[in-house]
Motif scaffolding. Structure first.
Motif, PDB file in Angstrom:
ATOM      1  N   THR A  15       0.829  -1.204   0.000  1.00  0.00           N
ATOM      2  CA  THR A  15       0.000   0.000   0.000  1.00  0.00           C
ATOM      3  C   THR A  15       0.864   1.256   0.000  1.00  0.00           C
ATOM      4  N   GLY A  16       2.173   1.099  -0.142  1.00  0.00           N
ATOM      5  CA  GLY A  16       3.083   2.221  -0.405  1.00  0.00           C
ATOM      6  C   GLY A  16       3.304   2.283  -1.915  1.00  0.00           C
ATOM      7  N   GLY A  17       3.597   3.474  -2.429  1.00  0.00           N
ATOM      8  CA  GLY A  17       3.643   3.669  -3.885  1.00  0.00           C
ATOM      9  C   GLY A  17       4.682   2.823  -4.607  1.00  0.00           C
ATOM     10  N   SER A  74      16.929   7.215  -3.780  1.00  0.00           N
ATOM     11  CA  SER A  74      17.023   8.555  -3.224  1.00  0.00           C
ATOM     12  C   SER A  74      15.620   9.036  -2.838  1.00  0.00           C
ATOM     13  N   LEU A  75      15.495  10.311  -2.492  1.00  0.00           N
ATOM     14  CA  LEU A  75      14.220  10.836  -1.975  1.00  0.00           C
ATOM     15  C   LEU A  75      13.081  10.486  -2.936  1.00  0.00           C
ATOM     16  N   LEU A  76      11.997   9.918  -2.398  1.00  0.00           N
ATOM     17  CA  LEU A  76      10.909   9.431  -3.255  1.00  0.00           C
ATOM     18  C   LEU A  76       9.914  10.546  -3.591  1.00  0.00           C
ATOM     19  N   THR A  77       9.453  10.541  -4.840  1.00  0.00           N
ATOM     20  CA  THR A  77       8.443  11.508  -5.279  1.00  0.00           C
ATOM     21  C   THR A  77       7.252  10.742  -5.880  1.00  0.00           C
ATOM     22  N   ASP A  78       6.191  11.473  -6.180  1.00  0.00           N
ATOM     23  CA  ASP A  78       5.021  10.836  -6.797  1.00  0.00           C
ATOM     24  C   ASP A  78       4.999  11.030  -8.307  1.00  0.00           C
ATOM     25  N   GLY A  79       6.151  11.190  -8.926  1.00  0.00           N
ATOM     26  CA  GLY A  79       6.218  11.414 -10.378  1.00  0.00           C
ATOM     27  C   GLY A  79       5.802  10.193 -11.178  1.00  0.00           C
ATOM     28  N   THR A  94      16.351  12.819  -6.426  1.00  0.00           N
ATOM     29  CA  THR A  94      15.047  12.162  -6.242  1.00  0.00           C
ATOM     30  C   THR A  94      14.846  11.025  -7.244  1.00  0.00           C
ATOM     31  N   ILE A  95      13.862  10.205  -6.947  1.00  0.00           N
ATOM     32  CA  ILE A  95      13.380   9.185  -7.896  1.00  0.00           C
ATOM     33  C   ILE A  95      11.901   8.972  -7.583  1.00  0.00           C
ATOM     34  N   SER A  96      11.094   8.716  -8.593  1.00  0.00           N
ATOM     35  CA  SER A  96       9.663   8.523  -8.306  1.00  0.00           C
ATOM     36  C   SER A  96       9.422   7.109  -7.770  1.00  0.00           C
ATOM     37  N   GLY A 109      22.588 -10.254  -4.455  1.00  0.00           N
ATOM     38  CA  GLY A 109      23.847 -10.260  -3.727  1.00  0.00           C
ATOM     39  C   GLY A 109      24.518  -8.917  -3.651  1.00  0.00           C
ATOM     40  N   ARG A 110      23.733  -7.847  -3.577  1.00  0.00           N
ATOM     41  CA  ARG A 110      24.372  -6.553  -3.541  1.00  0.00           C
ATOM     42  C   ARG A 110      23.486  -5.505  -2.853  1.00  0.00           C
ATOM     43  N   ILE A 111      24.170  -4.391  -2.520  1.00  0.00           N
ATOM     44  CA  ILE A 111      23.438  -3.195  -2.121  1.00  0.00           C
ATOM     45  C   ILE A 111      23.607  -2.211  -3.270  1.00  0.00           C
ATOM     46  N   VAL A 112      22.507  -1.698  -3.791  1.00  0.00           N
ATOM     47  CA  VAL A 112      22.611  -0.741  -4.891  1.00  0.00           C
ATOM     48  C   VAL A 112      21.850   0.527  -4.553  1.00  0.00           C
ATOM     49  N   THR A 113      22.347   1.650  -5.088  1.00  0.00           N
ATOM     50  CA  THR A 113      21.609   2.903  -4.974  1.00  0.00           C
ATOM     51  C   THR A 113      20.936   3.162  -6.312  1.00  0.00           C
ATOM     52  N   ILE A 114      19.720   3.685  -6.286  1.00  0.00           N
ATOM     53  CA  ILE A 114      19.065   4.064  -7.540  1.00  0.00           C
ATOM     54  C   ILE A 114      18.537   5.499  -7.410  1.00  0.00           C
ATOM     55  N   THR A 115      18.659   6.239  -8.498  1.00  0.00           N
ATOM     56  CA  THR A 115      18.210   7.632  -8.482  1.00  0.00           C
ATOM     57  C   THR A 115      17.757   8.033  -9.879  1.00  0.00           C
ATOM     58  N   GLY A 116      16.944   9.102  -9.956  1.00  0.00           N
ATOM     59  CA  GLY A 116      16.426   9.538 -11.247  1.00  0.00           C
ATOM     60  C   GLY A 116      17.363  10.490 -11.953  1.00  0.00           C
TER      61      GLY A 116
END
Ligand SMILES: NC(=O)c1ccc[n+]([C@@H]2O[C@H](COP(=O)([O-])OP(=O)(O)OC[C@H]3O[C@@H](n4cnc5c(N)ncnc54)[C@H](OP(=O)(O)O)[C@@H]3O)[C@@H](O)[C@H]2O)c1
Length: 254
Positions: free
Chosen positions: A12-14, A197-202, A223-225, A247-254
């Motif tokens: 129930t989270g985006g 990164s910071l979540l948006t509603d895009g 940010t990333i939506s 098997g990893r930690i990854v960062t994702i961003t827009g």
């Protein structure tokens, strides 16, 4: 592509809702644990999933992630008898609370991320059987080494979010500790920790618009939506079209 069985927590989270909708659209068999079924149904319908598809491909379990019976039901693969699902995706998170000190926000439930992960692992161990791939949403700014976030965001991440981040760090530590156990004692087969990164509603964009990097050399995006996080989770953890499969930690961003 072969159909997978996937258990979702935090749908129930985006971000997780977007991933779930893509899995249903593509005919995978899904189960979800939610506290409010009507909220979940509205979110998947908004994303174009028909009631027929919901009825045929989605098992909805109502309850808290702190309820072992509800968690066990969610982890048992739909149409696979007593087996567990192929993939578990969790985006469980807490709502911020700005009292008593608005400058030091905490969470309504300050240990929810670690408690949810512990419950999922303990339940998987008690169910036995084939172990799933475990994917969990964390956050940027929890690096032990280096900044990991754009300089302008340092006050937000290192001052305002100190308490929520303690919970996320504990959760990540728990995942790593699980993977260090001998294979037979592990609750999970493999893992992927995703730090958006910071979540948006895009809007949902496309995979080539999402920048992916390791936790050690993160991409410094702002940010990333939630929709893009959901798409990336689906493509990576369910379809396996991205190189970052486990098997990893990854960062994702827009
Ligand atoms: N906000 C940001 O900028 C940011 C940045 C990076 C990472 N994150 C993390 O990314 C994840 C996804 O974020 P999001 O904004 O897409 O979703 P979200 O709105 O944070 O959703 C949190 C989910 O956890 C569920 N949940 C909480 N406690 C639960 C419990 N006891 N039992 C069952 N479910 C429970 C919520 O259910 P209900 O609907 O019932 O409350 C909801 O589905 C979160 O973990 C968040 O902390 C957030």
């Amino acid at each position: 592509m072969s159909k997978r069985t996937i258990a979702y927590f935090g749908a129930t989270g985006g971000s997780v809702a977007a991933s779930l909708a893509l899995a249903l659209q593509n005919g995978h068999l899904c189960s979800v644990l939610v506290r409010t079924e009507a909220k979940l149904r509205a979110l998947v319908r908004e994303r174009g999933i028909s009631d027929e598809r919901i009825a045929s491909h989605l098992t909805i379990v109502t309850g808290s992630v702190k309820d072992p019976a509800a968690v066990a039901q969610t982890l048992q693969a739909p149409s696979k008898g007593a087996g567990t699902v192929d993939v578990v995706i969790s985006g469980i998170g807490g709502k911020p609370r700005f009292t008593p000190d608005p400058l030091r926000p905490t969470l309504e439930d300050p240990t929810i991320c670690q408690d949810a992960t512990r419950m999922i692992f303990d339940t998987l161990r008690s169910l036995g059987g084939p172990k799933p791939h475990f994917v969990v949403i964390s956050t940027i700014g929890v690096n032990q080494i280096g900044r990991g976030i754009p300089i302008a965001m340092t006050p937000l991440y290192h001052w305002l979010l100190t308490i929520p981040h303690q919970d996320v760090r504990e959760m990540e530590t728990m995942v790593m500790a699980e993977m260090e156990k001998p294979a037979l004692q592990r609750a999970i087969r493999s893992y992927l920790v995703v730090r958006p990164s910071l979540l948006t509603d895009g809007e949902m964009t496309s995979m080539d618009r999402i920048r992916v990097a390791s936790d050690i050399n993160p991409q410094f995006g702002y940010t990333i939506s939630r929709n893009d996080v959901g798409m990336w989770l689906f493509e990576t953890a369910v379809r396996g079209t991205s190189a970052h499969t486990g098997g990893r930690i990854v960062t994702i961003t827009g």
